[in-house]
Scaffold this motif. Structure first.
Motif, PDB file in Angstrom:
ATOM      1  N   UNK A   1      44.167  11.537  30.768  1.00 11.26           N
ATOM      2  CA  UNK A   1      43.667  12.888  30.522  1.00 11.26           C
ATOM      3  C   UNK A   1      42.859  13.444  31.682  1.00 11.26           C
ATOM      4  N   UNK A   2      42.802  12.727  32.786  1.00 11.23           N
ATOM      5  CA  UNK A   2      41.869  13.084  33.856  1.00 11.23           C
ATOM      6  C   UNK A   2      42.373  14.180  34.787  1.00 11.23           C
ATOM      7  N   UNK A   3      43.609  14.596  34.654  1.00 11.75           N
ATOM      8  CA  UNK A   3      44.126  15.669  35.500  1.00 11.75           C
ATOM      9  C   UNK A   3      43.874  17.029  34.857  1.00 11.75           C
ATOM     10  N   UNK A   4      43.506  17.997  35.685  1.00 16.42           N
ATOM     11  CA  UNK A   4      43.349  19.373  35.196  1.00 16.42           C
ATOM     12  C   UNK A   4      44.675  20.134  35.249  1.00 16.42           C
ATOM     13  N   UNK A   5      45.712  19.461  35.691  1.00 11.20           N
ATOM     14  CA  UNK A   5      47.054  20.027  35.689  1.00 11.20           C
ATOM     15  C   UNK A   5      47.842  19.438  34.519  1.00 11.20           C
ATOM     16  N   UNK A   6      48.912  20.119  34.138  1.00 13.42           N
ATOM     17  CA  UNK A   6      49.779  19.601  33.080  1.00 13.42           C
ATOM     18  C   UNK A   6      51.211  19.838  33.497  1.00 13.42           C
ATOM     19  N   UNK A   7      51.816  18.808  34.073  1.00 16.32           N
ATOM     20  CA  UNK A   7      53.198  18.880  34.510  1.00 16.32           C
ATOM     21  C   UNK A   7      53.797  17.486  34.371  1.00 16.32           C
ATOM     22  N   UNK A   8      55.020  17.317  34.785  1.00 14.71           N
ATOM     23  CA  UNK A   8      55.714  16.055  34.545  1.00 14.71           C
ATOM     24  C   UNK A   8      55.096  14.880  35.293  1.00 14.71           C
ATOM     25  N   UNK A   9      54.392  15.150  36.393  1.00 17.96           N
ATOM     26  CA  UNK A   9      53.718  14.024  37.051  1.00 17.96           C
ATOM     27  C   UNK A   9      52.526  13.540  36.231  1.00 17.96           C
ATOM     28  N   UNK A  10      51.976  14.405  35.375  1.00 20.96           N
ATOM     29  CA  UNK A  10      50.874  13.980  34.507  1.00 20.96           C
ATOM     30  C   UNK A  10      51.315  12.847  33.596  1.00 20.96           C
ATOM     31  N   UNK A  11      52.577  12.850  33.201  1.00 26.42           N
ATOM     32  CA  UNK A  11      53.093  11.770  32.356  1.00 26.42           C
ATOM     33  C   UNK A  11      53.013  10.427  33.065  1.00 26.42           C
ATOM     34  N   UNK A  12      53.052  10.438  34.401  1.00 28.51           N
ATOM     35  CA  UNK A  12      53.019   9.200  35.182  1.00 28.51           C
ATOM     36  C   UNK A  12      51.603   8.691  35.392  1.00 28.51           C
TER      37      UNK A  12
END
Length: 299
Positions: free
Chosen positions: A117-128
């Protein structure tokens, strides 16, 4: 038992292709509201994913030993057949729900899961962006082993669950037809899960199915646009700090605690919990808050 493929490994080309497609879509059709991509953030997410492969291989050694021991001790056996495999997937998704929920409400478990949950972005790399301390997950699946499910089947169903969740980490897909939204975890439902607004915290824990959230009272539909990340974000792209910042914060809190009950609270109560004497100072934190990164920002 029949050989079951490594679904995560086989899915890597699809992960890469879909990520490239999403990146290109933001280039060709920018969205004023969607966060899109940031090079450092995406690189951190990919780095966390690669690191998780290494650390997961290490954690698997003792975990497989424990699973194998439980499997040998139980007299029950569930064969891997065309009709039992869907039931195993259903059971794994049920226990995943409780594992995921537990990792949001028990701080020592949250210290593992906060990475995702530490990213302020939400895209497919967030799944990684996966944690490096997944040794906290294995106890939740012991009941399946005790009921006679082979450890290899647990690995297969867990991999299938993880692969399914890759595509729900996107803002490029809106709400889907109502039957799909009612039964399954979708990008809309998972955007809520990654949001940091108070009304969205601790919601939508489902992996493949969203029906567990509906049954157990943790479902919230997407209404206002989510704000992603932690309630107190960490300003770092250093993978080691991303992986360990909450453990460091727990250690600081335990050192500063004035009693053993407070020390236990910092480990086993919710991430937003504070001892009674300090609750007034933390009045700004919502009760039961799920995503405070208590560490000060670092670079």
């Amino acid at each position: 038992m029949p050989h079951l493929p490594d679904v995560v490994l086989w899915s890597v080309p699809a992960f890469v292709l879909l990520t490239v497609v999403e990146m290109v879509s933001f280039r060709l059709h920018p969205d004023e509201e969607a966060e899109g991509y940031e090079a450092k953030d995406a690189a951190t997410s990919v780095g966390m994913g690669l690191g998780s492969l290494v650390f997961d291989a290490l954690w698997k050694i003792p975990i497989v030993a424990i699973y194998a021991a439980v499997y040998e001790l139980t007299p029950l056996r569930v064969p891997v057949l065309w009709w039992t495999l869907p039931l195993m997937l259903l059971a794994q998704d049920f226990f995943y729900y409780w594992s995921h929920r537990g990792h949001h409400v028990i701080r020592v478990l949250w210290a593992c899961h906060v990475v995702h949950h530490s990213s302020k972005k939400f895209n497919l790399t967030t799944a990684l962006r996966q944690p490096w301390t997944t040794w906290t997950v294995w106890p939740f699946y012991v009941p399946m082993i005790a009921l006679g499910v082979h450890p290899a089947a647990i690995a297969f169903t867990s991999g299938a669950n993880l692969v399914y969740q890759f595509w729900v980490h996107t803002e490029r897909i809106g709400k889907l037809p109502r039957p799909v939204e009612f039964l399954f975890n979708t990008p809309s439902h998972h955007r809520v899960h990654h949001a940091s607004q108070g009304g969205y915290l601790d919601r939508n824990f489902g992996g493949i199915l969203i029906i567990w959230d509906r049954v157990f009272g943790s479902f919230v539909a997407e209404t206002e646009r989510p704000v992603y990340g932690l309630t107190k974000n960490i300003a770092t792209f250093n993978p080691l700090r991303v992986a360990t910042h909450e453990y460091a914060a727990i250690a600081r809190d335990i050192r500063a605690a004035g009693s053993w009950s407070a020390r236990a609270g910092h480990l086993f109560r919710g991430p937003g919990w504070r001892p009674a004497a300090t609750k007034g100072a933390a009045a700004g934190a919502a009760q039961g808050e799920a995503r405070p990164a208590v560490e000060e920002p670092v670079t």
